[in-house]
Scaffold this active site. Sequence first.
Site, mmCIF file in Angstrom:
data_model
loop_
_atom_site.group_PDB
_atom_site.id
_atom_site.type_symbol
_atom_site.label_atom_id
_atom_site.label_comp_id
_atom_site.label_asym_id
_atom_site.label_seq_id
_atom_site.Cartn_x
_atom_site.Cartn_y
_atom_site.Cartn_z
ATOM 1 N N ARG A 1 62.767 52.261 44.159
ATOM 2 C CA ARG A 1 62.739 53.450 43.318
ATOM 3 C C ARG A 1 61.696 53.295 42.211
ATOM 4 O O ARG A 1 61.370 52.200 41.793
ATOM 5 C CB ARG A 1 64.112 53.690 42.677
ATOM 6 C CG ARG A 1 65.185 54.145 43.645
ATOM 7 C CD ARG A 1 66.481 54.439 42.911
ATOM 8 N NE ARG A 1 67.009 53.261 42.226
ATOM 9 C CZ ARG A 1 66.888 53.018 40.931
ATOM 10 N NH1 ARG A 1 66.245 53.876 40.140
ATOM 11 N NH2 ARG A 1 67.409 51.916 40.397
ATOM 12 N N LYS B 1 69.031 59.210 45.967
ATOM 13 C CA LYS B 1 69.397 59.177 44.558
ATOM 14 C C LYS B 1 69.162 60.511 43.858
ATOM 15 O O LYS B 1 69.805 60.813 42.845
ATOM 16 C CB LYS B 1 68.626 58.060 43.849
ATOM 17 C CG LYS B 1 69.041 56.664 44.299
ATOM 18 C CD LYS B 1 70.547 56.420 44.158
ATOM 19 C CE LYS B 1 70.912 54.980 44.481
ATOM 20 N NZ LYS B 1 72.378 54.747 44.461
ATOM 21 N N HIS C 1 78.906 55.365 40.521
ATOM 22 C CA HIS C 1 77.982 54.558 41.314
ATOM 23 C C HIS C 1 78.759 53.339 41.792
ATOM 24 O O HIS C 1 78.734 52.278 41.174
ATOM 25 C CB HIS C 1 76.779 54.151 40.465
ATOM 26 C CG HIS C 1 75.695 53.487 41.239
ATOM 27 N ND1 HIS C 1 74.852 52.549 40.688
ATOM 28 C CD2 HIS C 1 75.286 53.622 42.529
ATOM 29 C CE1 HIS C 1 73.980 52.140 41.595
ATOM 30 N NE2 HIS C 1 74.232 52.768 42.718
ATOM 31 N N SER D 1 72.078 48.390 42.321
ATOM 32 C CA SER D 1 71.592 47.950 43.628
ATOM 33 C C SER D 1 71.410 46.444 43.652
ATOM 34 O O SER D 1 70.846 45.854 42.726
ATOM 35 C CB SER D 1 70.257 48.626 43.949
ATOM 36 O OG SER D 1 70.416 50.012 44.075
ATOM 37 N N LYS E 1 77.728 45.824 46.147
ATOM 38 C CA LYS E 1 78.631 46.942 46.465
ATOM 39 C C LYS E 1 78.823 47.100 47.966
ATOM 40 O O LYS E 1 79.952 47.172 48.462
ATOM 41 C CB LYS E 1 78.083 48.253 45.892
ATOM 42 C CG LYS E 1 78.031 48.337 44.397
ATOM 43 C CD LYS E 1 77.698 49.747 43.913
ATOM 44 C CE LYS E 1 76.476 50.345 44.559
ATOM 45 N NZ LYS E 1 75.252 49.565 44.301
ATOM 46 N N THR E 2 77.713 47.185 48.685
ATOM 47 C CA THR E 2 77.793 47.410 50.125
ATOM 48 C C THR E 2 78.411 46.210 50.830
ATOM 49 O O THR E 2 79.287 46.349 51.690
ATOM 50 C CB THR E 2 76.399 47.702 50.696
ATOM 51 O OG1 THR E 2 75.868 48.873 50.065
ATOM 52 C CG2 THR E 2 76.457 47.930 52.194
ATOM 53 N N ASP F 1 78.372 53.473 48.208
ATOM 54 C CA ASP F 1 77.484 53.608 47.046
ATOM 55 C C ASP F 1 77.836 54.720 46.064
ATOM 56 O O ASP F 1 77.696 54.529 44.862
ATOM 57 C CB ASP F 1 76.054 53.810 47.532
ATOM 58 C CG ASP F 1 75.018 53.620 46.442
ATOM 59 O OD1 ASP F 1 75.137 52.642 45.682
ATOM 60 O OD2 ASP F 1 74.098 54.442 46.336
ATOM 61 N N ARG G 1 65.762 47.267 53.485
ATOM 62 C CA ARG G 1 66.925 48.155 53.547
ATOM 63 C C ARG G 1 67.236 48.578 54.972
ATOM 64 O O ARG G 1 66.356 48.661 55.830
ATOM 65 C CB ARG G 1 66.660 49.414 52.719
ATOM 66 C CG ARG G 1 66.584 49.174 51.219
ATOM 67 C CD ARG G 1 67.956 49.136 50.606
ATOM 68 N NE ARG G 1 67.908 48.926 49.166
ATOM 69 C CZ ARG G 1 68.964 49.055 48.370
ATOM 70 N NH1 ARG G 1 70.130 49.390 48.871
ATOM 71 N NH2 ARG G 1 68.853 48.837 47.076
#
Length: 512
Positions: A56, A197, A216, A234, A238-239, A253, A318
Amino acid sequence: MSEAKLNLAYLGIHHTGEVYRNLTPVELVEQSLKRGEGILSDTGALSVETGKYTGRSPKDKFIVDTEDVHDQIAWGSINMPMDEDHYDKIYQRLIAYLENRDLFVFDGYAGADRNYTLPIRVINEYAWQNLFVHQLFIRPTEVELTEHQAEFTVICAPGFCAWPKSDGTNSEAFIIVHFGRKQVIIGGSNYAGEIKKAVFSAMNFLLTDQHVCPMHCSANIGESGDVALFFGLSGTGKTTLSADPNRRLIGDDEHGWSPNGVFNFEGGCYAKCINLKEEYEPQIWNAIRFGSVVENVVLDKKTHQPDYSDDSLTENTRAAYPIDYIPGAVIPSLGGHPKTIFFLTADAFGVMPPIARLDKEQSMYYFLSGYTSKLAGTERGIVAPEATFSACFGSPFLPRDPHVYAALLGELIETHQTRVYLLNTGWTGGPYGEGHRISLKYTRAMVTAALNGELDQVAYVNNPIFKIDVPIAVSNVPAELMDPRQTWQDKEAYDRSAKHLIKMFEKNYAAL
């Protein structure tokens, strides 16, 4: 499908190229390969490279400052204003750029709870990005598609670049949100995460008016129906942590917490896959197959086998795939009120406890602080872990003042008596470069202990520097890991570093 059926004229696009609406993944893969946008890996995933932008670009994101939203936006270095004249000039050049190009359109939804669903339309210049969108958002049924009326539109044209001097942008890349027109335009960057996003930012603005807390975080659910949330920026886990073979995935997410419970904003997952190993993350490993998109993963030139350890393009490699590629995923992605919340922080100083229990006041403090380390590649220019404070663990995506989101979350935590833990997925034994990252198997053991109630029964000791309660022992975790000071050879160096971090917390919090 013809332009008339899609009614692109309402956007000012008088189009002469082909318009493809809601193609299947097979068709989108075919189009991508035909156009030379990517190649297939040996697992069947579509592999693409995003060039200059591999993460990003927060310094290139703007919100159009109009009278109807001016007093509702937390303006500053994150939510940078753009006047409507500049937006109009960029927009007119953008639609002229698109006139004779083939376009790929996805009509679908954000928000699995249909009481709060946002119908969206995403228009892409590239087929592979439309495949990304198809897999990441909620896909309509045939009946829903015939009745679909978009309430928010995203136009993404990576080949179209801004002129910074005259357009008021900071580079050739731009992500501009116009809440008045319910539009987002994106150009100059090939990184597909900007689309994801942008929709998240829209949901974060719109849902608070409906007394829904946008978050988030990832979410999963146990056999007894107990929901757990994992907040974090990120790369903090989390994932990975929500993809638990012993629990069912709700989402990885972006979620909302409403009076009805938790719901996923998306229909897919966007996992970091640097150093991915089947042994540790089997669900993500097996999800990278035909229909998935992998970004900036290096493939063997002959076999097309991915080398997940290769970071020569970026550490922010990713994989994007639909949530139903995860066995047992909850579809539709809904759950009850959370029983447990984890705030994930990848502490690059290596001084924070691996897990700690928080009371309500501490929960609000750490939520508003949002301390973590930006990991390499997640944003443009980040090449090593960098300590940062990101309010609500997601300030780049929050248009409103962070206290708005904190107030909603605090009310829900109190109402539903949700347990909250601070979980350090970062370093121990020293800072980044000297210590080592906490083992994933130990982190998983601590999460399991919190979820199965073990941490309700054990003794705690108050950390003298951070003033938070740390369990003295957790099953399947070395006892010495629980006290971060004991993992450092130089105890005085630990004290200096920990106290330095406390001062950073205090300075950050005073500025909120």
